[in-house]
Design an enzyme around this catalytic site. Structure first.
Site, PDB file in Angstrom:
ATOM      1  N   LYS A 196       0.859  -1.188   0.000  1.00 25.04           N
ATOM      2  CA  LYS A 196       0.000   0.000   0.000  1.00 25.04           C
ATOM      3  C   LYS A 196       0.891   1.232   0.000  1.00 25.04           C
ATOM      4  O   LYS A 196       1.704   1.431   0.904  1.00 25.04           O
ATOM      5  CB  LYS A 196      -0.901  -0.008   1.228  1.00 25.04           C
ATOM      6  CG  LYS A 196      -1.790   1.229   1.334  1.00 25.04           C
ATOM      7  CD  LYS A 196      -2.756   1.108   2.489  1.00 25.04           C
ATOM      8  CE  LYS A 196      -3.591   2.376   2.622  1.00 25.04           C
ATOM      9  NZ  LYS A 196      -4.515   2.295   3.758  1.00 25.04           N
ATOM     10  N   LYS A 249      -2.122  -1.459  -3.883  1.00 24.46           N
ATOM     11  CA  LYS A 249      -3.007  -0.296  -3.804  1.00 24.46           C
ATOM     12  C   LYS A 249      -2.206   0.985  -3.850  1.00 24.46           C
ATOM     13  O   LYS A 249      -1.217   1.082  -3.115  1.00 24.46           O
ATOM     14  CB  LYS A 249      -3.772  -0.397  -2.490  1.00 24.46           C
ATOM     15  CG  LYS A 249      -4.652   0.772  -2.190  1.00 24.46           C
ATOM     16  CD  LYS A 249      -5.261   0.621  -0.832  1.00 24.46           C
ATOM     17  CE  LYS A 249      -6.015   1.885  -0.527  1.00 24.46           C
ATOM     18  NZ  LYS A 249      -6.418   1.944   0.847  1.00 24.46           N
TER      19      LYS A 249
HETATM   20  C1  PBG Z   1      -7.265   3.548   5.630  1.00 24.38           C
HETATM   21  C2  PBG Z   1      -7.543   3.348   4.194  1.00 24.38           C
HETATM   22  C3  PBG Z   1      -7.366   4.261   3.153  1.00 24.38           C
HETATM   23  C4  PBG Z   1      -7.901   3.666   1.994  1.00 24.38           C
HETATM   24  C5  PBG Z   1      -8.352   2.401   2.345  1.00 24.38           C
HETATM   25  N1  PBG Z   1      -8.097   2.201   3.712  1.00 24.38           N
HETATM   26  C6  PBG Z   1      -6.860   5.643   3.161  1.00 24.38           C
HETATM   27  C7  PBG Z   1      -5.530   5.942   3.674  1.00 24.38           C
HETATM   28  O1  PBG Z   1      -4.680   5.063   3.869  1.00 24.38           O
HETATM   29  O2  PBG Z   1      -5.315   7.123   3.908  1.00 24.38           O
HETATM   30  C8  PBG Z   1      -7.980   4.326   0.650  1.00 24.38           C
HETATM   31  C9  PBG Z   1      -9.096   3.881  -0.235  1.00 24.38           C
HETATM   32  C10 PBG Z   1      -9.434   4.803  -1.346  1.00 24.38           C
HETATM   33  O3  PBG Z   1      -8.816   5.866  -1.558  1.00 24.38           O
HETATM   34  O4  PBG Z   1     -10.390   4.473  -2.064  1.00 24.38           O
HETATM   35  N2  PBG Z   1      -6.178   2.954   6.185  1.00 24.38           N
END
Ligand code: PBG
Length: 326
Positions: A196, A249
């Site tokens: 991520k 992601k």
């Molecule tokens: C939280 C989380 C995020 C997303 C999924 N889980 C945001 C972040 O890490 O700030 C992003 C999903 C999206 O942008 O559609 N941990």
């Protein structure tokens, strides 16, 4: 052999030919639909930066989940934005908290639908970070993974079919696996947000999940967008800790990562087409600058062609309907 003996266009002449030689086929079976749950009843609060997406009270989330299931979407991913936010993430630990309540409600209304619960602290903490924050502002990895394991257990007891930790702390997959196995939940899969990235494409989501960090950013735990080898390392570590599925992601700007991960592992690879990727297409389509349906199908096909087995996308129910009518 070359032209004119060889002509690549021969198998592109008709739609039927193109369908026969197609290498990548999208199916609704590969789609997961994210839902944002908020307190209240009968509430659908539009997310201004995500046209067509709303924050939903539990009863409305149930309706949305049912409609997605009827469209042929096999799974939803639940996020909760509880009212109570504190340093301990109490709302996420509460067996009667908003997330637990939503999981139970969706699961009992749609028993055939697979419910993934996002496990993180950012939606339930007052500082909005994904782990516990120390006095000096640093994120305390090792106490965070203990809390995350408790949160995961809470969600599984509420009925979640899988837990998806999105915090990017080290060792959290192992901590969650141990907690689940130690409490009679050995069969519950872990979907790890393994690679991520610290991405600008999460902007719209933070409005939807009310999870923007109150100070600083997430770069001390999420990955540097410049790194690819490190993604493979992250994924292999998570599999060693017990991850059953691994995620990359965002998706669109990271197709090379999806490909590398696909080639490095034998478990299912999930890609998350995140909020910013969704909103870019929506905004351009609203202006008539792009054909929404064609653009959506092209991005999802590209993500699958890169190597993703499953795709989390805000377009899921719409795409499932389109695919059925093709
Ligand atoms: C939280 C989380 C995020 C997303 C999924 N889980 C945001 C972040 O890490 O700030 C992003 C999903 C999206 O942008 O559609 N941990």
């Amino acid at each position: 052999m070359s032209f004119p003996t060889v002509r690549a266009r021969r198998t592109r002449q008709t739609d039927l030919w193109r369908r026969m030689v197609r290498e990548t086929r999208l199916t609704p079976d590969a789609l997961i639909y994210p839902l944002f749950v908020i307190p209240g009843e009968g509430v659908r609060h539009p997310v201004s930066s995500m046209p067509g997406i709303s924050q939903l009270s539990v009863d409305e989330a149930v309706k949305e989940a049912r409609a997605a299931a009827e469209a042929g979407v096999p799974a939803v991913l639940l996020f909760a934005a509880p009212e109570q936010k504190d340093a301990r993430a109490s709302a996420a630990l509460d067996p009667h908290g908003l997330a637990a309540e939503a999981i139970t409600a969706v699961k009992s209304a749609c028993p055939g639908l697979i419910v993934w619960a996002d496990v993180c602290l950012c939606g339930a903490t007052d500082h909005g970070h994904c782990g516990h924050v120390l006095a000096d502002g640093a994120i305390d990895n090792d106490s965070s993974i203990q809390t995350l394991a408790q949160v995961a257990l809470n969600y599984v007891h509420a009925g979640a079919d899988a837990v998806a930790p999105s915090d990017m702390m080290d060792g959290r997959v192992q901590a969650i696996r141990r907690a689940l196995d130690g409490d009679g939940c050995a069969m519950t899969p872990i979907v790890s947000y393994a690679a991520k990235y610290a991405s600008s494409f999460y902007g719209p989501f933070r409005e939807a999940a009310e999870s923007a960090p109150a100070f600083g950013d997430r770069r001390s735990y999420q990955m540097d967008p410049a790194n690819a080898r490190e993604a493979v390392r992250e994924v292999l570590l998570d599999i060693e800790e017990g991850a059953d599925l691994v995620m990359v992601k965002p998706a669109g700007p990271y197709l090379d990562i999806i490909r590398r991960v696909r080639e490095a592992v034998q478990v299912p690879v999930v890609a998350y087409q995140v909020s910013g990727e969704f909103s870019l297409i929506k905004a351009a389509a609203e202006r008539g600058w792009i054909d929404e349906r064609a653009a959506v199908l092209e991005t999802l096909t590209g993500i699958q062609r890169a190597g993703a087995d499953l795709i989390i996308t805000y377009f899921a129910p719409e795409v499932a309907r389109w695919l059925r009518s093709l």
